[in-house]
Design a protein around this motif. Sequence first.
Motif, PDB file in Angstrom:
ATOM      1  N   ASP B  23       1.142  -1.497   0.282  1.00  0.00           N
ATOM      2  CA  ASP B  23      -0.167  -0.140  -0.665  1.00  0.00           C
ATOM      3  C   ASP B  23       0.838   0.856  -0.158  1.00  0.00           C
ATOM      4  OD1 ASP B  23      -2.403   0.839   0.322  1.00  0.00           O
ATOM      5  OD2 ASP B  23      -2.806   1.181   2.334  1.00  0.00           O
ATOM      6  N   ILE B  24       1.528   1.032  -1.007  1.00  0.00           N
ATOM      7  CA  ILE B  24       2.734   2.681  -1.187  1.00  0.00           C
ATOM      8  C   ILE B  24       2.113   3.105  -2.601  1.00  0.00           C
ATOM      9  CG2 ILE B  24       4.615   3.542  -0.918  1.00  0.00           C
ATOM     10  CD1 ILE B  24       6.133   0.508   0.734  1.00  0.00           C
ATOM     11  N   SER B  25       2.204   4.418  -2.620  1.00  0.00           N
ATOM     12  CA  SER B  25       2.206   4.921  -3.840  1.00  0.00           C
ATOM     13  C   SER B  25       3.195   4.480  -4.680  1.00  0.00           C
ATOM     14  CB  SER B  25       1.471   6.530  -4.190  1.00  0.00           C
ATOM     15  OG  SER B  25       2.976   7.252  -3.342  1.00  0.00           O
ATOM     16  N   GLN B  26       3.470   4.761  -6.134  1.00  0.00           N
ATOM     17  CA  GLN B  26       4.659   4.453  -6.776  1.00  0.00           C
ATOM     18  C   GLN B  26       5.755   5.323  -7.097  1.00  0.00           C
ATOM     19  OE1 GLN B  26       4.599   5.347 -11.177  1.00  0.00           O
ATOM     20  NE2 GLN B  26       3.488   2.596 -11.246  1.00  0.00           N
ATOM     21  N   GLU B  27       4.986   6.592  -6.266  1.00  0.00           N
ATOM     22  CA  GLU B  27       5.582   8.212  -6.677  1.00  0.00           C
ATOM     23  C   GLU B  27       7.044   7.761  -5.246  1.00  0.00           C
ATOM     24  OE1 GLU B  27       4.158  11.735  -7.555  1.00  0.00           O
ATOM     25  OE2 GLU B  27       5.795  12.961  -7.062  1.00  0.00           O
ATOM     26  N   LYS B  28       6.267   7.475  -4.185  1.00  0.00           N
ATOM     27  CA  LYS B  28       6.652   7.470  -2.849  1.00  0.00           C
ATOM     28  C   LYS B  28       7.999   6.373  -2.556  1.00  0.00           C
ATOM     29  CE  LYS B  28       3.688   9.272   0.617  1.00  0.00           C
ATOM     30  NZ  LYS B  28       2.371   8.994   2.083  1.00  0.00           N
ATOM     31  N   PHE B  29       7.130   5.228  -3.508  1.00  0.00           N
ATOM     32  CA  PHE B  29       8.333   3.604  -3.758  1.00  0.00           C
ATOM     33  C   PHE B  29       9.650   4.448  -4.632  1.00  0.00           C
ATOM     34  CE2 PHE B  29      10.021   0.381  -5.074  1.00  0.00           C
ATOM     35  CZ  PHE B  29       9.772  -0.090  -4.465  1.00  0.00           C
ATOM     36  N   ALA B  30       9.514   4.577  -5.196  1.00  0.00           N
ATOM     37  CA  ALA B  30      10.398   5.210  -5.790  1.00  0.00           C
ATOM     38  C   ALA B  30      11.472   6.429  -5.098  1.00  0.00           C
ATOM     39  CB  ALA B  30      10.179   5.929  -7.419  1.00  0.00           C
ATOM     40  N   ALA B  31      11.110   7.594  -4.251  1.00  0.00           N
ATOM     41  CA  ALA B  31      12.068   8.135  -3.789  1.00  0.00           C
ATOM     42  C   ALA B  31      12.718   7.132  -2.879  1.00  0.00           C
ATOM     43  CB  ALA B  31      11.160   9.090  -3.083  1.00  0.00           C
ATOM     44  N   TYR B  32      12.043   5.472  -1.998  1.00  0.00           N
ATOM     45  CA  TYR B  32      12.123   5.186  -1.496  1.00  0.00           C
ATOM     46  C   TYR B  32      13.619   4.220  -1.864  1.00  0.00           C
ATOM     47  CZ  TYR B  32      12.341   2.065   2.858  1.00  0.00           C
ATOM     48  OH  TYR B  32      12.588   1.540   4.310  1.00  0.00           O
ATOM     49  N   ALA B  33      13.499   3.877  -2.851  1.00  0.00           N
ATOM     50  CA  ALA B  33      13.827   3.434  -3.705  1.00  0.00           C
ATOM     51  C   ALA B  33      15.207   3.683  -4.452  1.00  0.00           C
ATOM     52  CB  ALA B  33      13.563   2.416  -4.430  1.00  0.00           C
ATOM     53  N   GLU B  34      15.449   4.674  -3.636  1.00  0.00           N
ATOM     54  CA  GLU B  34      16.301   5.649  -5.100  1.00  0.00           C
ATOM     55  C   GLU B  34      16.224   5.548  -5.726  1.00  0.00           C
ATOM     56  OE1 GLU B  34      20.281   5.928  -2.678  1.00  0.00           O
ATOM     57  OE2 GLU B  34      19.050   5.636  -0.658  1.00  0.00           O
ATOM     58  N   LEU B  35      15.234   5.176  -7.041  1.00  0.00           N
ATOM     59  CA  LEU B  35      15.153   5.284  -7.963  1.00  0.00           C
ATOM     60  C   LEU B  35      14.419   6.257  -8.946  1.00  0.00           C
ATOM     61  CD1 LEU B  35      14.060   2.045  -8.426  1.00  0.00           C
ATOM     62  CD2 LEU B  35      16.475   2.870  -9.407  1.00  0.00           C
ATOM     63  N   HIS B  36      14.558   7.089 -10.231  1.00  0.00           N
ATOM     64  CA  HIS B  36      13.781   8.533 -10.296  1.00  0.00           C
ATOM     65  C   HIS B  36      12.785   7.734 -11.178  1.00  0.00           C
ATOM     66  CE1 HIS B  36      12.703  11.406 -13.247  1.00  0.00           C
ATOM     67  NE2 HIS B  36      13.367  12.093 -12.155  1.00  0.00           N
ATOM     68  N   ARG B  37      11.989   8.609 -10.298  1.00  0.00           N
ATOM     69  CA  ARG B  37      10.212   8.265 -10.501  1.00  0.00           C
ATOM     70  C   ARG B  37       9.860   7.788 -12.272  1.00  0.00           C
ATOM     71  NH1 ARG B  37       6.891  11.387 -12.352  1.00  0.00           N
ATOM     72  NH2 ARG B  37       7.777  13.120 -12.263  1.00  0.00           N
ATOM     73  N   THR B  38      10.282   8.562 -13.044  1.00  0.00           N
ATOM     74  CA  THR B  38      10.070   8.481 -14.192  1.00  0.00           C
ATOM     75  C   THR B  38      10.402   6.976 -14.792  1.00  0.00           C
ATOM     76  OG1 THR B  38      12.257   9.005 -15.475  1.00  0.00           O
ATOM     77  CG2 THR B  38       9.188  10.666 -14.847  1.00  0.00           C
ATOM     78  N   TYR B  39      11.857   6.376 -14.030  1.00  0.00           N
ATOM     79  CA  TYR B  39      12.637   5.312 -14.668  1.00  0.00           C
ATOM     80  C   TYR B  39      11.363   3.880 -13.988  1.00  0.00           C
ATOM     81  CZ  TYR B  39      16.269   1.303 -14.138  1.00  0.00           C
ATOM     82  OH  TYR B  39      17.046   0.285 -14.184  1.00  0.00           O
ATOM     83  N   PHE B  40      11.189   4.149 -12.718  1.00  0.00           N
ATOM     84  CA  PHE B  40      10.111   3.191 -11.990  1.00  0.00           C
ATOM     85  C   PHE B  40       9.428   2.954 -12.537  1.00  0.00           C
ATOM     86  CE2 PHE B  40       7.782   1.583  -8.065  1.00  0.00           C
ATOM     87  CZ  PHE B  40       8.840   0.439  -8.099  1.00  0.00           C
ATOM     88  N   GLY B  41       8.351   3.700 -12.950  1.00  0.00           N
ATOM     89  CA  GLY B  41       7.709   3.726 -13.604  1.00  0.00           C
ATOM     90  C   GLY B  41       7.342   2.783 -14.588  1.00  0.00           C
ATOM     91  N   GLY B  42       8.452   3.535 -15.210  1.00  0.00           N
ATOM     92  CA  GLY B  42       8.906   2.262 -16.922  1.00  0.00           C
ATOM     93  C   GLY B  42       9.217   1.328 -16.301  1.00  0.00           C
ATOM     94  N   ILE B  43       9.917   1.169 -15.420  1.00  0.00           N
ATOM     95  CA  ILE B  43       9.945  -0.596 -14.793  1.00  0.00           C
ATOM     96  C   ILE B  43       8.548  -0.937 -14.884  1.00  0.00           C
ATOM     97  CG2 ILE B  43      11.437  -1.677 -13.212  1.00  0.00           C
ATOM     98  CD1 ILE B  43      13.149  -0.227 -12.844  1.00  0.00           C
ATOM     99  N   GLU B  44       8.077  -0.739 -14.295  1.00  0.00           N
ATOM    100  CA  GLU B  44       6.371  -1.416 -13.405  1.00  0.00           C
ATOM    101  C   GLU B  44       5.765  -1.742 -14.361  1.00  0.00           C
ATOM    102  OE1 GLU B  44       5.289  -0.510  -8.316  1.00  0.00           O
ATOM    103  OE2 GLU B  44       4.013   0.053 -10.296  1.00  0.00           O
ATOM    104  N   ARG B  45       5.868  -0.551 -15.996  1.00  0.00           N
ATOM    105  CA  ARG B  45       4.757  -0.523 -16.830  1.00  0.00           C
ATOM    106  C   ARG B  45       5.649  -1.628 -17.954  1.00  0.00           C
ATOM    107  NH1 ARG B  45       5.057   5.436 -16.841  1.00  0.00           N
ATOM    108  NH2 ARG B  45       5.945   5.067 -17.590  1.00  0.00           N
ATOM    109  N   GLY B  46       6.493  -2.376 -17.782  1.00  0.00           N
ATOM    110  CA  GLY B  46       7.138  -3.062 -18.718  1.00  0.00           C
ATOM    111  C   GLY B  46       7.936  -2.591 -19.612  1.00  0.00           C
TER     112      GLY B  46
END
Lengths: 81, 81
Positions: B23-46
């Motif tokens: 139950d963590i938002s994509q944005e919060k999670f990306a920051a926590y994982a120290e990954l850029h938000r758009t890079y992490f979004g791209g990973i989740e979308r495959g």
Amino acid sequence: MDNKDKLCMIFGATVRKFREEKDISQEKFAAYAELHRTYFGGIERGERNPTLVSIVRIADALDISLEELFREFDVQRKDIL
Amino acid sequence: MDNKDKLCMIFGATVRKFREEKDISQEKFAAYAELHRTYFGGIERGERNPTLVSIVRIADALDISLEELFREFDVQRKDIL
């Protein structure tokens, strides 16, 4: 050596361990995994940060599951980091 | 869609499943994982073929082992490929 380099070293050592257990040369293995020989050599030496697709090819060529490959990676990581 | 794209899609879906369970938002999670938000979004979308180091950061941020992450990946891969 920073954490990134250590992770790549641990991954390379993990792959080498499985490959040597199967008694296949680095060159033959790279061809079987459809990876360039120098790229694969760099992965085993921990000089390359391999992508998901390369990691899957390596596990498939080793005939092990990703789960099995990373179980060993987790063990080696706990010992080193 | 070729096999590479499918592997990235399966990985992205696996990560999303674990993240949503926490139950963590994509944005919060990306920051926590120290990954850029758009890079992490791209990973989740495959759309991205993530590297080992990014994969480790994601597993650590999810607070699961690599073994656990790839156990689920293997299950989803068997269902799809």
